[in-house]
Design a protein around this motif. Structure first.
Motif, short mmCIF file in Angstrom:
data_model
loop_
_atom_site.label_atom_id
_atom_site.label_comp_id
_atom_site.label_asym_id
_atom_site.label_seq_id
_atom_site.Cartn_x
_atom_site.Cartn_y
_atom_site.Cartn_z
N ALA A 75 3.44 34.32 -0.37
CA ALA A 75 2.02 33.96 -0.36
C ALA A 75 1.18 35.15 0.09
O ALA A 75 0.08 35.40 -0.44
N HIS A 76 1.70 35.91 1.06
CA HIS A 76 1.01 37.11 1.54
C HIS A 76 0.89 38.14 0.42
O HIS A 76 -0.19 38.70 0.18
N ALA A 77 1.97 38.35 -0.30
CA ALA A 77 1.94 39.31 -1.43
C ALA A 77 0.99 38.83 -2.52
O ALA A 77 0.27 39.64 -3.12
N LEU A 78 0.96 37.52 -2.77
CA LEU A 78 0.05 36.99 -3.80
C LEU A 78 -1.40 37.14 -3.37
O LEU A 78 -2.28 37.32 -4.22
N ARG A 79 -1.67 37.06 -2.05
CA ARG A 79 -3.06 37.26 -1.60
C ARG A 79 -3.50 38.70 -1.85
O ARG A 79 -4.66 38.96 -2.15
N TYR B 50 -8.68 30.85 8.72
CA TYR B 50 -7.96 32.10 8.47
C TYR B 50 -6.53 31.82 8.04
O TYR B 50 -5.91 30.85 8.49
N ILE B 51 -6.05 32.67 7.17
CA ILE B 51 -4.66 32.56 6.69
C ILE B 51 -3.84 33.71 7.25
O ILE B 51 -2.67 33.55 7.59
N ASN B 52 -4.44 34.88 7.36
CA ASN B 52 -3.74 36.04 7.92
C ASN B 52 -3.98 36.09 9.43
O ASN B 52 -5.13 36.03 9.88
N ALA B 66 -4.47 31.52 12.75
CA ALA B 66 -4.35 31.42 11.30
C ALA B 66 -3.58 30.16 10.95
O ALA B 66 -2.58 29.82 11.57
N GLY B 67 -4.06 29.44 9.91
CA GLY B 67 -3.35 28.26 9.43
C GLY B 67 -2.33 28.65 8.38
O GLY B 67 -2.26 29.81 7.96
N SER B 68 -1.52 27.69 7.97
CA SER B 68 -0.53 27.98 6.93
C SER B 68 -1.08 27.68 5.54
O SER B 68 -0.50 28.09 4.54
#
Lengths: 157, 157, 157
Positions: A75-79, B50-52, B66-68
């Motif tokens: 998911a990090h890479a896709l962001r 936030y995600i990161n 940060a949430g998932s």
């Protein structure tokens, strides 16, 4: 129709340094996007984070199963890729329109390279979770786009 | 190589009203996409979604984590951007190919402005959850793309 | 300013077969992306998989409600579109820069058609969950992009 009917080809683009700058930056950014896609694929393989059942069967370790949502590393890479998608195709179009509406060679070098370097550093900052550097790189890239947009608006309005 | 080696520059584009229309609409749509990105950022900040982890640390209120997964308001803003990404870069390429394959100035004005206005209204309808207006704007934009695609196919086939 | 001030128009592009190839492939790929968007909409309607409350109200069956995440069939269709978004706008820009930096007609035919056919087959393989065919089509499309990028780098550096 004569033998050299128009403006395309080596002679044409050599004579237009602003287009040459745009084409070079476009190639570099294209390469960067391909590398980001490879990075996502590598993270998917390393973390065995498959979403499609056929991917897990074909590429996964024995017993790998597809999940219902992306694993955190994928998911990090896709962001990273999504952020590129929101910005780099914009450069492809805005940069070309900027060049074709009469950018000076100096203006093209300044805007195109600022954007290109900012986006490369943005990816690096995203991979290594570096804030506020990622935000700063994002902002610089956006300002480069904005500068070219303003130029096009002034010339065409 | 003479002093004015080719077709680029102010003279060239002033002489081509169909390209001028395309460049202006490209700049406006580019600006709209930058504003949509700012809207997403604003929603993220307002809802502290936030995600990161590094974003929550750097930009969040004290104690922000940060949430998932994306919060609803941010996910909504990202859907607006995703819909743009599926359509506007398509216009950048199709519109340019349409102009360069001999669009008439009237055709360029009709298709480019129809698409541009439809996409701006689409964003407004999406932000305020207005159906069926959003779907209608989407359809009009798609028809404009389709009209230009048909023109290119007829001319190149 | 004379009556035929520049290179645009039918005469220009007929005289440039490499641009003609690019424009035709761009139109076909644009059409393919529009069809992929229709496929997603069809899956959403068939599985009643709405995310926006206003969509469920306006287009859903009686009692349809928006979910908080995409249903599997819609998520699958969106992954097809996302993969296109990571690749096809790249072709739009790289292909044009390749043509404008002096691609030979043969080179343009080879790269543009290889990419176009590979991406159409990629979508077919994705819809029917065919691996490793989907990965092979993805790889062929990437190699076509890479070939054009290398050409641009050689010519502009």
């Amino acid at each position: 129709m004569n033998a050299n009917p128009g403006p395309l080809g080596i002679d044409w683009f050599i004579a237009h340094p602003s287009f040459r700058t745009y084409a070079l930056c476009t190639a570099i950014l294209g390469l960067k996007m391909l590398l980001s896609a490879i990075y996502t694929g590598t993270q998917r393989q390393r973390h065995q984070g498959y979403i499609n059942a056929e991917d897990a069967r074909t590429f996964g370790h024995a017993g790998a199963r597809a999940g219902s949502e992306e694993t955190p590393a994928v998911a990090h890479a896709l962001r990273i890729q999504r952020n590129d998608l929101e910005n780099i195709p914009l450069f492809f179009a805005i940069g070309l329109a900027y060049v074709l509406t009469g950018a000076s060679p100096l203006g093209a070098v300044t805007y195109c390279w600022t954007f290109t370097i900012a986006r490369i550093l943005h990816t690096i900052a995203y991979v290594w979770n570096l804030q506020p550097w990622r935000a700063i790189c994002y902002g610089i890239g956006t300002l480069a786009l904005l500068g070219m947009i303003v130029h096009i608006l002034i010339v065409t309005l």
